[in-house]
Design a protein around this motif. Structure first.
Motif, short mmCIF file in Angstrom:
data_model
loop_
_atom_site.label_atom_id
_atom_site.label_comp_id
_atom_site.label_asym_id
_atom_site.label_seq_id
_atom_site.Cartn_x
_atom_site.Cartn_y
_atom_site.Cartn_z
N ILE A 140 54.21 -5.85 -0.31
CA ILE A 140 53.68 -4.99 -1.37
C ILE A 140 53.08 -3.74 -0.72
N ASN A 141 53.67 -2.60 -1.05
CA ASN A 141 53.19 -1.31 -0.54
C ASN A 141 52.27 -0.68 -1.57
N ILE A 142 51.09 -0.27 -1.15
CA ILE A 142 50.16 0.37 -2.06
C ILE A 142 50.37 1.88 -1.99
N THR A 143 50.93 2.43 -3.05
CA THR A 143 51.23 3.86 -3.06
C THR A 143 50.16 4.60 -3.86
N ASN A 184 58.01 -4.55 -3.09
CA ASN A 184 57.54 -3.90 -4.32
C ASN A 184 56.37 -2.99 -4.00
N ALA A 185 55.94 -2.24 -5.00
CA ALA A 185 54.82 -1.29 -4.82
C ALA A 185 53.86 -1.38 -5.99
N ILE A 186 52.61 -1.05 -5.71
CA ILE A 186 51.60 -0.87 -6.74
C ILE A 186 51.10 0.56 -6.63
N GLN A 187 51.06 1.28 -7.74
CA GLN A 187 50.59 2.66 -7.80
C GLN A 187 49.20 2.68 -8.46
N PRO A 188 48.14 2.70 -7.67
CA PRO A 188 46.83 2.73 -8.30
C PRO A 188 46.52 4.11 -8.88
N GLY A 189 45.69 4.10 -9.89
CA GLY A 189 45.02 5.31 -10.37
C GLY A 189 43.55 5.16 -10.01
N SER A 237 57.85 -0.99 -9.05
CA SER A 237 56.56 -0.35 -8.80
C SER A 237 55.76 -0.39 -10.09
N ILE A 238 54.53 -0.86 -10.00
CA ILE A 238 53.69 -1.01 -11.18
C ILE A 238 52.46 -0.09 -11.06
N LYS A 239 52.23 0.73 -12.09
CA LYS A 239 51.03 1.58 -12.14
C LYS A 239 49.84 0.75 -12.60
N VAL A 240 48.75 0.85 -11.86
CA VAL A 240 47.48 0.23 -12.28
C VAL A 240 46.49 1.38 -12.38
N ASP A 241 46.49 2.10 -13.51
CA ASP A 241 45.85 3.43 -13.55
C ASP A 241 45.15 3.78 -14.85
N GLY A 242 45.03 2.82 -15.78
CA GLY A 242 44.38 3.15 -17.06
C GLY A 242 45.11 4.22 -17.84
N GLY A 243 46.37 4.44 -17.51
CA GLY A 243 47.17 5.44 -18.22
C GLY A 243 47.05 6.84 -17.64
N ARG A 244 46.32 7.01 -16.53
CA ARG A 244 46.07 8.38 -16.03
C ARG A 244 47.36 9.11 -15.66
N ALA A 245 48.39 8.40 -15.25
CA ALA A 245 49.65 9.08 -14.87
C ALA A 245 50.25 9.84 -16.05
#
Ligand code: NDP
Ligand SMILES: Nc1nc2c(c(=O)[nH]1)N=C([C@H](O)[C@@H](O)CO)CN2
Length: 235
Positions: A129-132, A171-176, A224-232
């Motif tokens: 898991i890559n944290i992008t 896989n990747a996780i895209q934090p906000g 890749s999954i965004k974990v960002d509260g919708g900020r993207a």
């Protein structure tokens, strides 16, 4: 045999909390750090194996890989979390800082994935898991080098997912805005939250839950999954 995980940047914040959670869930944890020795010493008290490496030094990455190979025959989970959040001013002032951005976010993950590939393949369902970052797709003009390096990591996620299947999933996780830095003032925090549809700082548990989601879904790779509260939606 207990499942084995390697978490980079495990000495503080997300990496530390993820390592803690994996230890609580019966993993053998290799906890990498650069300068946050105190955090990893706490993890070592719970049985983790500490590994120090400054990823701006390629030889240190190679040495860390050798240390992992010497201590385990399999690796079930590799989380490339280490990150240096340098803005344009920081990298413009120092070529070493500019190089470190790409060493930490792109060269270290590449070398860890390729150098530990055999151990990941020995696992029943080896997972990387890559944290992008949400900014890897829509770059910030204030963090040009950082966003470019995260974009490289995002792209390598797709390539390695294709190249290493079916033995290893990638896989990747895209934090906000999951966790502000102490130096972030209230004005910055309020501005970020104003741009975040869910209007809150996410915290680290949603990130840990997303790691578990990828762990528990053997049919996911190249995702890749965004974990960002919708900020993207607003950048
Ligand atoms: N916090 C947030 O809101 C967001 C975070 N992200 C991403 O999520 C991940 C976790 O975020 P967060 O916990 O805030 O991350 P941090 O900013 O706390 O950094 C994570 C770790 O990276 C390590 N690191 C930095 N430079 C080097 C180096 N030269 N060599 C080796 N390791 C290094 C540090 O190790 P040490 O402390 O031991 O020096 C640190 O523990 C990161 O990849 C980040 O980019 C993305 C978007 C938002
Ligand atoms: N290594 C890090 N990368 C990022 C962080 C962080 O704290 N460490 N934070 C962000 C977010 O933009 C957040 O701070 C809100 O501004 C991006 N990357």
């Amino acid at each position: 045999m207990k499942p084995v995980a390697l978490i980079t940047g495990a000495g503080r914040r997300f990496g530390y909390e993820l390592a803690n959670d994996l230890l609580d869930n019966g993993y053998t944890v290799f906890a990498h750090y650069n300068s946050s020795k105190g955090g990893v010493e706490k993890l070592e008290q719970q049985g983790a194996i500490g590994l120090q490496a400054d990823f701006s030094d390629t030889r240190a990455i190679d040495n860390m890989i050798d240390q992992v190979i010497a201590q385990t025959g399999q690796l079930d989970l590799l989380v490339n979390n280490a990150s240096c959040f340098f803005d344009n001013h920081t990298v413009d002032a120092s070529d070493d800082a500019l190089a470190a951005v790409y060493q930490v976010h792109a060269i270290a993950p590449y070398k860890l994935i390729t150098g530990l590939q055999a151990l990941l393949a020995n696992a029943n369902d080896g997972l990387v898991i890559n944290i992008t970052d949400i900014y890897s797709e829509r770059p910030s003009t204030n963090y040009i080098a950082y966003c470019g390096a995260k974009a490289a990591l995002a792209n390598m996620t797709l390539a390695f997912a294709k190249a290493l299947a079916p033995d290893i999933r990638v896989n990747a996780i895209q934090p906000g805005p999951i966790l502000f830095l102490p130096e972030h003032d209230n004005q910055h925090r309020q501005q970020v939250l104003a741009e975040t549809p869910l209007k809150v700082e996410g915290g680290l548990q949603p990130m840990i839950d997303t790691v578990k989601f990828f762990r528990d879904n053997p049919f996911l790779t190249g995702e890749s999954i965004k974990v960002d509260g919708g900020r993207a939606l607003n950048i």
